[in-house]
Scaffold this active site. Structure first.
Site: not given
Length: 244
Positions: A142, A155, A159
Site C-alpha cells: 500500500s 495497517y 504494509k
C-alpha cells in the site's frame, strides 16, 4: 498483452481489487483460483468469471490460518496441477486511532491477516513454484507501506512488512526463476474504504481522485505478464502521485 502463465491464485477475491484482478486474469484466458473468507463474495466473483466465459474455482479460507492456506494451495494443485501466478492480496484496514489509543486486539488482528497472511501465502506457494522453477508473485502492500499514514499505524506497519517480505523473497527466489514484486495502491474505491473520505485532494495526490479497482488490476496483469519479465523485487506505487 499475453500472460506468461495459465493458473492464478488470488486471495481477497471476494470484492474490490481481488475481484477486479480475478476478472482481468480470467478474461486473459487464465484459470483462476479465487480465495476469500467471505463465501458469498467469493461465490459472486466466481459467478462473474463464469458469466464472462472464464474458468475457475472458489475456495473459502482464512489467510491467517496455516491449515487454511495449505488447503487453498492444495486445492489449486489438485484441480489445475500448478500455480503460475499468485496475487497475495487479502487484507483488512482496521479501526483508525492514534498509536497510544490503538487497541492491542486491533493491532494483532491487522498484523495476523495482512502480514502473517501474506507470509503464509508466500511460504506455501513458493514451495510449489520452486519445484516448477517458475512463477510470478504479486503482493499487495500500500502507499501506507512506503510513507506515514496517521491513525492507521497497525495497517501501515503491516504494509511496510509486506514490502520487506517482497524484497527478501525476490532476492532469495529470483535464482529459482520466480519473480516477486509488490504493488502499493493509494486510495481505491472498494468495500474496505467505504465510510472513508475518498475525495479529499490532499489524500489522493495530484490526480485528486481515488483509483478504481480495475486500474489496479491493469498493473497486476502487467506484472504477471511477459512484458514484466525483468521486474523482480520492485515496489510499484499506483497512487496518482500521492507519494511522489
Amino acid at each position: 498483452m499475453s500472460l506468461t502463465h495459465d493458473v492464478a491464485v488470488i486471495t481477497g477475491a471476494g470484492s474490490g481489487i481481488g475481484r477486479a484482478v480475478s476478472l482481468k486474469l480470467a478474461d486473459s484466458g487464465m484459470h483462476v483460483v479465487m480465495v476469500d473468507l467471505d463465501e458469498k463474495g467469493g461465490e459472486e466473483t466466481l459467478r462473474l468469471v463464469k458469466e464472462r466465459g472464464g474458468e475457475g474455482i472458489f475456495v473459502q479460507a482464512n489467510v491467517s490460518s496455516n491449515s487454511d492456506v495449505e488447503k487453498y494451495v492444495a486445492t489449486a494443485m489438485d484441480v489445475f496441477g500448478r500455480i503460475d501466478v499468485f496475487f497475495n492480496n487479502a487484507g483488512i484496514l482496521g479501526a483508525p486511532a492514534r498509536l497510544a489509543d490503538y487497541s492491542e486486539e486491533n493491532f494483532d488482528r491487522i498484523i495476523s491477516v495482512n502480514l502473517k497472511g501474506a507470509f503464509l501465502g508466500l511460504k506455501h506457494v513458493l514451495k510449489v513454484m520452486e519445484k516448477q522453477k517458475s512463477g510470478v508473485i504479486i503482493n499487495t502492500a500500500s502507499s501506507a507501506g512506503v510513507h506515514s499514514t496517521p491513525f492507521l499505524g497497525g495497517y501501515s506497519a503491516s504494509k511496510h512488512g509486506i514490502v520487506g517480505l517482497t524484497k527478501t523473497a525476490a532476492v532469495e527466489y529470483g535464482p529459482e526463476g520466480i519473480r516477486i514484486n509488490a504493488i502499493c495502491p493509494g486510495g481505491v474505491t472498494t468495500n474496505m474504504t467505504k465510510g472513508m473520505e475518498m475525495n479529499n485532494p490532499e489524500q489522493n495526490g495530484p490526480l485528486q481522485r481515488p483509483a478504481s479497482p480495475e486500474e489496479i488490476a491493469n498493473v497486476v496483469s502487467f506484472l504477471a505478464s511477459n512484458e514484466a519479465s525483468y521486474m523482480n523485487g520492485s515496489i510499484v506505487t499506483i497512487d496518482g502521485g500521492l507519494t511522489a
